[in-house]
Motif scaffolding. Structure first.
Motif, PDB file in Angstrom:
ATOM      1  N   ALA A 133     -12.016  29.966  26.113  1.00 31.32           N
ATOM      2  CA  ALA A 133     -12.517  28.790  26.826  1.00 31.32           C
ATOM      3  C   ALA A 133     -13.755  29.146  27.644  1.00 31.32           C
ATOM      4  O   ALA A 133     -14.725  28.383  27.693  1.00 31.32           O
ATOM      5  N   ARG A 134     -13.731  30.323  28.247  1.00 33.77           N
ATOM      6  CA  ARG A 134     -14.907  30.750  29.018  1.00 33.77           C
ATOM      7  C   ARG A 134     -16.104  30.937  28.100  1.00 33.77           C
ATOM      8  O   ARG A 134     -17.212  30.519  28.413  1.00 33.77           O
ATOM      9  N   LYS A 135     -15.893  31.552  26.942  1.00 29.38           N
ATOM     10  CA  LYS A 135     -16.993  31.730  25.982  1.00 29.38           C
ATOM     11  C   LYS A 135     -17.495  30.388  25.470  1.00 29.38           C
ATOM     12  O   LYS A 135     -18.683  30.192  25.284  1.00 29.38           O
ATOM     13  N   ASP A 136     -16.577  29.460  25.225  1.00 26.58           N
ATOM     14  CA  ASP A 136     -16.939  28.164  24.657  1.00 26.58           C
ATOM     15  C   ASP A 136     -17.622  27.261  25.679  1.00 26.58           C
ATOM     16  O   ASP A 136     -18.528  26.519  25.337  1.00 26.58           O
ATOM     17  N   TYR A 137     -17.202  27.323  26.931  1.00 29.16           N
ATOM     18  CA  TYR A 137     -17.666  26.362  27.931  1.00 29.16           C
ATOM     19  C   TYR A 137     -18.424  26.994  29.098  1.00 29.16           C
ATOM     20  O   TYR A 137     -19.248  26.348  29.718  1.00 29.16           O
ATOM     21  N   GLY A 138     -18.093  28.215  29.435  1.00 33.30           N
ATOM     22  CA  GLY A 138     -18.738  28.861  30.572  1.00 33.30           C
ATOM     23  C   GLY A 138     -17.776  29.033  31.729  1.00 33.30           C
ATOM     24  O   GLY A 138     -16.571  28.816  31.596  1.00 33.30           O
ATOM     25  N   ILE A 139     -18.322  29.381  32.885  1.00 33.58           N
ATOM     26  CA  ILE A 139     -17.468  29.717  34.031  1.00 33.58           C
ATOM     27  C   ILE A 139     -16.655  28.526  34.536  1.00 33.58           C
ATOM     28  O   ILE A 139     -15.665  28.707  35.220  1.00 33.58           O
ATOM     29  N   GLY A 140     -17.061  27.307  34.196  1.00 33.91           N
ATOM     30  CA  GLY A 140     -16.295  26.131  34.597  1.00 33.91           C
ATOM     31  C   GLY A 140     -14.900  26.107  33.999  1.00 33.91           C
ATOM     32  O   GLY A 140     -14.017  25.404  34.483  1.00 33.91           O
ATOM     33  N   ALA A 141     -14.690  26.879  32.937  1.00 37.69           N
ATOM     34  CA  ALA A 141     -13.377  26.930  32.293  1.00 37.69           C
ATOM     35  C   ALA A 141     -12.445  27.949  32.946  1.00 37.69           C
ATOM     36  O   ALA A 141     -11.267  27.993  32.610  1.00 37.69           O
ATOM     37  N   ILE A 142     -12.965  28.736  33.860  1.00 39.25           N
ATOM     38  CA  ILE A 142     -12.133  29.735  34.531  1.00 39.25           C
ATOM     39  C   ILE A 142     -11.411  29.084  35.708  1.00 39.25           C
ATOM     40  O   ILE A 142     -12.066  28.567  36.622  1.00 39.25           O
ATOM     41  N   PRO A 143     -10.089  29.090  35.709  1.00 35.06           N
ATOM     42  CA  PRO A 143      -9.361  28.505  36.845  1.00 35.06           C
ATOM     43  C   PRO A 143      -9.685  29.241  38.148  1.00 35.06           C
ATOM     44  O   PRO A 143      -9.664  30.460  38.201  1.00 35.06           O
ATOM     45  N   LYS A 144     -10.003  28.447  39.158  1.00 37.26           N
ATOM     46  CA  LYS A 144     -10.248  29.020  40.494  1.00 37.26           C
ATOM     47  C   LYS A 144      -8.976  28.932  41.334  1.00 37.26           C
ATOM     48  O   LYS A 144      -8.866  29.565  42.371  1.00 37.26           O
ATOM     49  N   TRP A 145      -8.034  28.076  40.871  1.00 37.06           N
ATOM     50  CA  TRP A 145      -6.781  27.860  41.580  1.00 37.06           C
ATOM     51  C   TRP A 145      -5.831  27.186  40.613  1.00 37.06           C
ATOM     52  O   TRP A 145      -6.176  26.880  39.478  1.00 37.06           O
ATOM     53  N   ASN A 146      -4.614  26.929  41.063  1.00 38.43           N
ATOM     54  CA  ASN A 146      -3.625  26.229  40.238  1.00 38.43           C
ATOM     55  C   ASN A 146      -4.041  24.781  40.002  1.00 38.43           C
ATOM     56  O   ASN A 146      -4.764  24.202  40.799  1.00 38.43           O
ATOM     57  N   PHE A 147      -3.564  24.223  38.923  1.00 44.78           N
ATOM     58  CA  PHE A 147      -3.807  22.844  38.511  1.00 44.78           C
ATOM     59  C   PHE A 147      -5.268  22.592  38.137  1.00 44.78           C
ATOM     60  O   PHE A 147      -5.769  21.481  38.251  1.00 44.78           O
TER      61      PHE A 147
END
Length: 178
Positions: A130-144
């Protein structure tokens, strides 16, 4: 001129390798909370909302809205997939305890995976993709944190923890993809 053509050919070749097809979400599978295999390919042509969840988080009440969303849209090609994680130290339970908590407190019926890691070197391969496909926005920063996969199997959009699944913004994004 010959050197220029060779260089152009090399860059053309390497750019395809580097930026080539990262695949789709359909290439990934998870173990369910019950130990069965969940292949995302079984949801081909549907919109998939992948949400990392935890039972001791301030956002835990979002389970209720996720269940409502699931109930209202599952027959309209929407899948909700809950991903329990303890990356943020708010899901200490084992799979059985997590399942019991979700069913007892929120009546969860949407698919849930076993507890996994969603960040860092030990992140599940789906989250690395997901990170490769979309970028850092796909990395969870927190739950939910919510990753929305379009019908093409690619990340269409992501939403932070603060975006409630019942919000107009979230519902509109889902309805536009369905």
């Amino acid at each position: 001129m010959k050197k220029i053509l060779i260089i152009l050919f090399m860059f053309s070749f390497f750019s395809k390798v580097i930026a080539g097809n990262n695949g789709t979400a359909y290439d990934y599978e998870f173990n369910s909370i019950d130990g069965e295999i969940i292949k995302l390919s079984q949801y081909r042509g549907k919109v998939i909302v992948v949400v990392n969840v935890a039972s001791r988080c301030g956002y835990t009440p979002q389970y209720e809205d996720l269940q409502t969303l699931w109930s209202e849209y599952k027959d309209k090609n929407l899948v909700i997939l809950g991903i329990p994680t303890n990356n943020f130290r708010q899901e200490p339970g084992n799979n059985k305890e997590i399942k019991n908590f979700c069913e007892t407190n929120f009546g969860i019926t949407f698919p849930m995976t076993e507890k996994i890691s969603v960040i860092g070197n030990n992140a599940h391969p789906f989250y690395k993709w997901a990170r490769k496909d979309y970028g850092i926005g796909a990395i969870p920063k927190w739950n939910f944190h919510k990753i929305v996969i379009g019908k093409d199997g690619k990340v269409a959009e992501t939403f932070s923890s603060i975006t409630n699944p019942s919000s107009k913004k979230f519902i509109k994004a889902i309805e536009n993809l369905i």
